[in-house]
Design a protein around this motif. Structure first.
Motif, PDB file in Angstrom:
ATOM      1  N   GLY A 118       0.793  -1.226   0.000  1.00 37.51           N
ATOM      2  CA  GLY A 118       0.000   0.000   0.000  1.00 37.51           C
ATOM      3  C   GLY A 118       0.818   1.265   0.000  1.00 37.51           C
ATOM      4  O   GLY A 118       0.404   2.289  -0.559  1.00 37.51           O
ATOM      5  N   TYR A 119       2.010   1.239   0.623  1.00 37.61           N
ATOM      6  CA  TYR A 119       2.802   2.473   0.720  1.00 37.61           C
ATOM      7  C   TYR A 119       3.215   2.973  -0.655  1.00 37.61           C
ATOM      8  O   TYR A 119       3.193   4.166  -0.940  1.00 37.61           O
ATOM      9  CB  TYR A 119       4.023   2.244   1.610  1.00 37.61           C
ATOM     10  CG  TYR A 119       5.272   1.774   0.910  1.00 37.61           C
ATOM     11  CD1 TYR A 119       6.359   2.622   0.754  1.00 37.61           C
ATOM     12  CD2 TYR A 119       5.357   0.489   0.385  1.00 37.61           C
ATOM     13  CE1 TYR A 119       7.511   2.195   0.102  1.00 37.61           C
ATOM     14  CE2 TYR A 119       6.494   0.052  -0.253  1.00 37.61           C
ATOM     15  CZ  TYR A 119       7.574   0.902  -0.389  1.00 37.61           C
ATOM     16  OH  TYR A 119       8.711   0.490  -1.040  1.00 37.61           O
ATOM     17  N   SER A 120       3.589   2.054  -1.533  1.00 34.81           N
ATOM     18  CA  SER A 120       4.005   2.427  -2.878  1.00 34.81           C
ATOM     19  C   SER A 120       2.812   2.893  -3.707  1.00 34.81           C
ATOM     20  O   SER A 120       2.895   3.881  -4.442  1.00 34.81           O
ATOM     21  CB  SER A 120       4.692   1.242  -3.557  1.00 34.81           C
ATOM     22  OG  SER A 120       5.104   1.573  -4.860  1.00 34.81           O
ATOM     23  N   LEU A 121       1.702   2.190  -3.576  1.00 29.65           N
ATOM     24  CA  LEU A 121       0.502   2.572  -4.307  1.00 29.65           C
ATOM     25  C   LEU A 121       0.009   3.946  -3.872  1.00 29.65           C
ATOM     26  O   LEU A 121      -0.338   4.798  -4.716  1.00 29.65           O
ATOM     27  CB  LEU A 121      -0.586   1.520  -4.089  1.00 29.65           C
ATOM     28  CG  LEU A 121      -1.846   1.654  -4.936  1.00 29.65           C
ATOM     29  CD1 LEU A 121      -1.514   1.582  -6.412  1.00 29.65           C
ATOM     30  CD2 LEU A 121      -2.857   0.567  -4.560  1.00 29.65           C
ATOM     31  N   MET A 122      -0.010   4.204  -2.558  1.00 34.15           N
ATOM     32  CA  MET A 122      -0.439   5.518  -2.072  1.00 34.15           C
ATOM     33  C   MET A 122       0.507   6.616  -2.526  1.00 34.15           C
ATOM     34  O   MET A 122       0.080   7.720  -2.872  1.00 34.15           O
ATOM     35  CB  MET A 122      -0.535   5.494  -0.542  1.00 34.15           C
ATOM     36  CG  MET A 122      -1.711   4.705  -0.004  1.00 34.15           C
ATOM     37  SD  MET A 122      -1.968   4.932   1.790  1.00 34.15           S
ATOM     38  CE  MET A 122      -0.520   4.093   2.450  1.00 34.15           C
ATOM     39  N   SER A 123       1.805   6.335  -2.536  1.00 32.07           N
ATOM     40  CA  SER A 123       2.775   7.334  -2.972  1.00 32.07           C
ATOM     41  C   SER A 123       2.568   7.682  -4.437  1.00 32.07           C
ATOM     42  O   SER A 123       2.551   8.859  -4.815  1.00 32.07           O
ATOM     43  CB  SER A 123       4.195   6.818  -2.741  1.00 32.07           C
ATOM     44  OG  SER A 123       5.150   7.746  -3.201  1.00 32.07           O
ATOM     45  N   GLY A 124       2.391   6.660  -5.285  1.00 29.99           N
ATOM     46  CA  GLY A 124       2.159   6.922  -6.704  1.00 29.99           C
ATOM     47  C   GLY A 124       0.897   7.720  -6.947  1.00 29.99           C
ATOM     48  O   GLY A 124       0.880   8.653  -7.755  1.00 29.99           O
TER      49      GLY A 124
END
Length: 528
Positions: free
Chosen positions: A332-338
């Motif tokens: 989720g951290y990468s998806l939220m950042s993108g």
């Protein structure tokens, strides 16, 4: 044979919030830096920045993060495991600085010197940046098919040490200075980071979120937030949806720039390939083994997509994967950042963000990333390789030292009239800095130099003198062509000097090292 589990890895965990705050902050700082350089150094109009460059940045960052999340999700599902952390991804800060100061700014300066209007020169510089970005992406895609033999040849110590040098200098020390510039704010946030990230103390809120919530009111009370109503109104007026558009015409107009700036594009593309390879290796050391070729292909495709849609800034796999994994971040951290970066670019939110959230609020989190990466280079490598790792770190610190030295010269140039030239070396020698020339030579191609020197010393430690001689020979060839070490003065900086025989002095020196190592290898074999 592994079968797919009935349930999929979870998309969001508690640690993803901490990871998002760290990775997202890193991405936002880099993009804010890009905006500042485009406005203040290159003189790009706001219409070009907000209407063309930022939408291109948003698409490249969003698509890349989604693909890396999909990669981690697919592999985790195949393994029946929830442990995988997606590779962090965003705009490449080193390439950003290189293309601004070594490609776009010279193009604009030459064009204006020939009588071109500033607005037209800015457009020409932007098109040159697009071509440089596209060339970097092409090299990254090509490098994806060549990097695995290089990875097998270089020991893990060499890969991690060069990464640790950059992390210690530009992330750790660089942002630690900002912590102590505003100690009440910086040390308060750092205390939260130490307690939650290093101490592993679980608080009601994630450590990164708690650090930001404590830091924001302190920043506001200390007057670090912009209070000019005119700037806030201009930021509000800039809100609105900006769709990315294909820039094939601009790229076609800039096609002649590809060969002209290959001296910058080629080494930067190589640096990006090696840096991404190192970060994939760093992820493997932390327990997440990703296929190198696929990971680099995604990165190269993201850079090419950025150029086609108007962004002149390459993307990269970020350092810091072990730190985000240690915080419990997964997918989720990468998806939220993108999503956060993409939507902010599309909606024109970056002007408001830069006013509302001072950089000082999150610098302690970046210091944490620098500490973790540097520590990892010593923790996951053999203990007897420690001297080689330290040597690689020293090269990275030399690059950071050169950056500080040149920043000081530029800051004092207006008052002292001190230009970049041979007189600078003489002046530095008179005040006791006799090795400035060596500092500049280590800076050029520093990431490659760190890998080569670390690998050479690892082989010496292991009594693999023939392999060490091979590393010295490769270093000699790269130095001869100026990929490493060879440098020259420009009117306002030092730059890589690529060409036939430009690094002859360093090439001869590495050649002598290779001969000595070959003789040692022969002597070593002849002994019982």
């Amino acid at each position: 044979m592994t079968t797919a589990p009935t349930s999929s890895p979870p998309w969001f965990l508690r640690g993803d919030i901490d990871g998002f705050l760290g990775l997202g902050l890193d991405s936002f700082i880099t993009i804010l830096l890009a905006i500042g350089l485009c406005r203040g150094v290159l003189g790009f109009p706001d219409e070009l920045i907000a209407g063309t460059i930022l939408p291109g940045v948003g698409v490249s960052v969003l698509v890349g993060n989604v693909l890396y999340v999909w990669q981690a999700w697919r592999l985790g599902r195949q393994e029946g495991s929830y442990h995988r952390t997606a590779l962090p991804y965003g705009v490449n800060t080193i390439s950003l600085l290189a293309y601004v100061f070594l490609v776009m700014l010279p193009v604009k300066a030459v064009a204006m010197g020939e009588g071109m209007a500033e607005a037209d020169a800015a457009q020409l510089a932007w098109r040159a940046g697009l071509m440089a970005c596209l060339g970097s992406g092409l090299l990254e895609v090509a490098g994806a098919f060549l990097v695995e033999p290089l990875q097998r040849w270089l020991p893990r110590s060499a890969l991690l040490a060069s990464l640790a040098g950059i992390a210690m200098g530009f992330l750790g020390l660089g942002f630690l200075l900002q912590v102590y510039e505003k100690p009440i704010l910086g040390l308060t946030v750092m205390a939260v980071v130490m307690i939650t990230y290093f101490g592993r103390v679980r608080l009601p809120l994630p450590g990164g979120l708690l650090a930001v919530l404590l830091g924001l009111p302190l920043a506001w009370s200390m007057g670090l937030v912009e209070s000019d109503p005119l700037q806030w109104q201009q930021a509000l007026d800039g809100l609105g949806l900006q769709w990315p558009q294909l820039q094939l015409g601009a790229l076609w107009q800039a096609r002649s720039e590809l060969l002209r700036w290959m001296g910058v594009i080629l080494p930067m593309g190589l640096f990006n390939v090696l840096g991404s390879m190192q970060n994939v290796e760093s992820a493997a050391a932390a327990g997440d083994d990703y296929p190198v070729r696929t990971s680099l292909l995604i990165n190269g495709a993201g850079t090419m997509l950025a150029a086609v849609l108007g962004s002149c800034f390459p993307t990269t796999i970020y350092i810091g994967h072990p730190s985000w994994k240690g915080l419990g971040a997964r997918l989720g951290y990468s998806l939220m950042s993108g999503l956060a970066v993409g939507l902010s670019c599309f909606l024109g939110l970056f002007s408001l963000i830069s006013l509302a959230v001072p950089v000082q609020v999150g610098v302690a989190i970046i210091v944490y990333v620098g500490i973790v990466i540097t520590a990892q280079s010593l923790q996951v490598t053999p203990a007897n390789h420690a001297p080689a790792v330290v040597l690689g770190i020293m090269v990275g610190l030399a690059s950071w030292g050169a950056f500080l030295l040149k920043a000081g010269v530029k800051a004092g140039a207006g008052a002292l009239g001190q230009p970049f030239g041979d007189g600078l070396l003489e002046g530095l020698q008179q005040v006791g800095l006799a090795g400035a020339g060596g500092l500049f030579s280590l800076e050029q191609g520093g990431i490659i130099t760190a890998m080569l020197l670390t690998g050479l010393l690892v082989y010496v430690i292991e009594h693999r003198f023939l392999a060490a001689a091979g590393v010295a020979g490769v270093s000699a060839v790269l130095a001869w062509f100026g990929v490493i070490h060879a440098w020259r003065f420009t009117p306002g900086d030092t730059a890589l000097n690529v060409g036939w025989g430009v690094g002859a002095e360093w090439a001869y020196a590495y050649g002598i090292m290779a001969l000595l190592l070959l003789a040692t290898s022969r002597l070593h074999r002849s002994r019982p």
